[in-house]
Design a protein around this motif. Sequence first.
Motif, PDB file in Angstrom:
ATOM      1  N   GLY A  44       0.784  -1.234   0.000  1.00  0.00           N
ATOM      2  CA  GLY A  44       0.000   0.000   0.000  1.00  0.00           C
ATOM      3  C   GLY A  44       0.814   1.281   0.000  1.00  0.00           C
ATOM      4  N   ASN A  45       2.106   1.192  -0.211  1.00  0.00           N
ATOM      5  CA  ASN A  45       2.972   2.374  -0.171  1.00  0.00           C
ATOM      6  C   ASN A  45       2.769   3.252  -1.398  1.00  0.00           C
ATOM      7  N   GLN A  46       2.853   4.546  -1.214  1.00  0.00           N
ATOM      8  CA  GLN A  46       2.958   5.518  -2.305  1.00  0.00           C
ATOM      9  C   GLN A  46       4.086   6.446  -1.907  1.00  0.00           C
ATOM     10  N   TRP A  47       5.156   6.443  -2.703  1.00  0.00           N
ATOM     11  CA  TRP A  47       6.326   7.279  -2.422  1.00  0.00           C
ATOM     12  C   TRP A  47       6.109   8.682  -2.969  1.00  0.00           C
ATOM     13  N   SER A  52       5.109  15.641  -4.049  1.00  0.00           N
ATOM     14  CA  SER A  52       4.379  15.095  -5.197  1.00  0.00           C
ATOM     15  C   SER A  52       4.549  13.587  -5.255  1.00  0.00           C
ATOM     16  N   PRO A  53       3.455  12.862  -5.568  1.00  0.00           N
ATOM     17  CA  PRO A  53       3.592  11.407  -5.664  1.00  0.00           C
ATOM     18  C   PRO A  53       4.492  11.019  -6.833  1.00  0.00           C
ATOM     19  N   LEU A  54       5.282   9.978  -6.620  1.00  0.00           N
ATOM     20  CA  LEU A  54       6.145   9.446  -7.675  1.00  0.00           C
ATOM     21  C   LEU A  54       5.353   8.384  -8.425  1.00  0.00           C
ATOM     22  N   ALA A  61      10.329  -0.620  -1.244  1.00  0.00           N
ATOM     23  CA  ALA A  61      11.595   0.117  -1.341  1.00  0.00           C
ATOM     24  C   ALA A  61      11.560   1.036  -2.556  1.00  0.00           C
ATOM     25  N   TYR A  62      12.317   2.122  -2.459  1.00  0.00           N
ATOM     26  CA  TYR A  62      12.447   3.071  -3.571  1.00  0.00           C
ATOM     27  C   TYR A  62      13.907   3.483  -3.670  1.00  0.00           C
ATOM     28  N   THR A  63      14.457   3.434  -4.884  1.00  0.00           N
ATOM     29  CA  THR A  63      15.834   3.870  -5.115  1.00  0.00           C
ATOM     30  C   THR A  63      15.806   5.310  -5.598  1.00  0.00           C
ATOM     31  N   VAL A  64      16.430   6.190  -4.843  1.00  0.00           N
ATOM     32  CA  VAL A  64      16.443   7.625  -5.110  1.00  0.00           C
ATOM     33  C   VAL A  64      17.303   7.920  -6.338  1.00  0.00           C
ATOM     34  N   VAL A  72       6.593   8.551   2.522  1.00  0.00           N
ATOM     35  CA  VAL A  72       5.643   7.580   1.997  1.00  0.00           C
ATOM     36  C   VAL A  72       4.329   7.692   2.777  1.00  0.00           C
ATOM     37  N   ILE A  73       3.222   7.432   2.090  1.00  0.00           N
ATOM     38  CA  ILE A  73       1.896   7.333   2.707  1.00  0.00           C
ATOM     39  C   ILE A  73       1.336   5.977   2.290  1.00  0.00           C
TER      40      ILE A  73
END
Length: 176
Positions: A44-47, A52-54, A61-64, A72-73
């Motif tokens: 359920g993650n939103q980065w 602004s949402p990605l 996980a997210y790679t910057v 995250v929400i």
Amino acid sequence: TSSDTCTSDPTDTSTSITMTVFSLPATPVISQSGLVLTSTASSGNQWYMNGSPLSGETGTAYTVTADGMYYVIVTDGNGCTSDTSNAITLTGVGINELSSLSFNLFPNPAQTHFTLETNFTGNYQLTLIDAIGKVVLSENCSTQRKTVNVQHLYKGIYFVQVKANGNIKTNKLIVR
């Protein structure tokens, strides 16, 4: 006569409503390892970056890939959203990639020329800057070994900059 009692209308019917109250998902916590951010929520993650949402970034996980403030929400299966996670701000993104870039200058001090030798295999910009900040040479390069003529330069300290992918690495060169 008057009456002091209240009676209800027998034709009045009430409608019953059933409500289900869901708890909000737990507020996620994000951690950092290098350029990888990881959420404690398994789904359920939103980065988000800078508010602004990605797009499409909904994994654990997210790679910057760029400088910014990340959080995250989480949205659960009921459509309920968590509070915003802690924020992590990253700067200098991409420098880690370039820090693997190394280059040598030889001879240093140089009299007639110097050679720049690098392990970087992509295109880069080579810039030679004098001690007061004036650019005395700037050219695009793609070879791992580049010889530069410095006979026309005054004796002194210069800075050799290699710029690749928006990042800069600098070494000092002495011309005698």
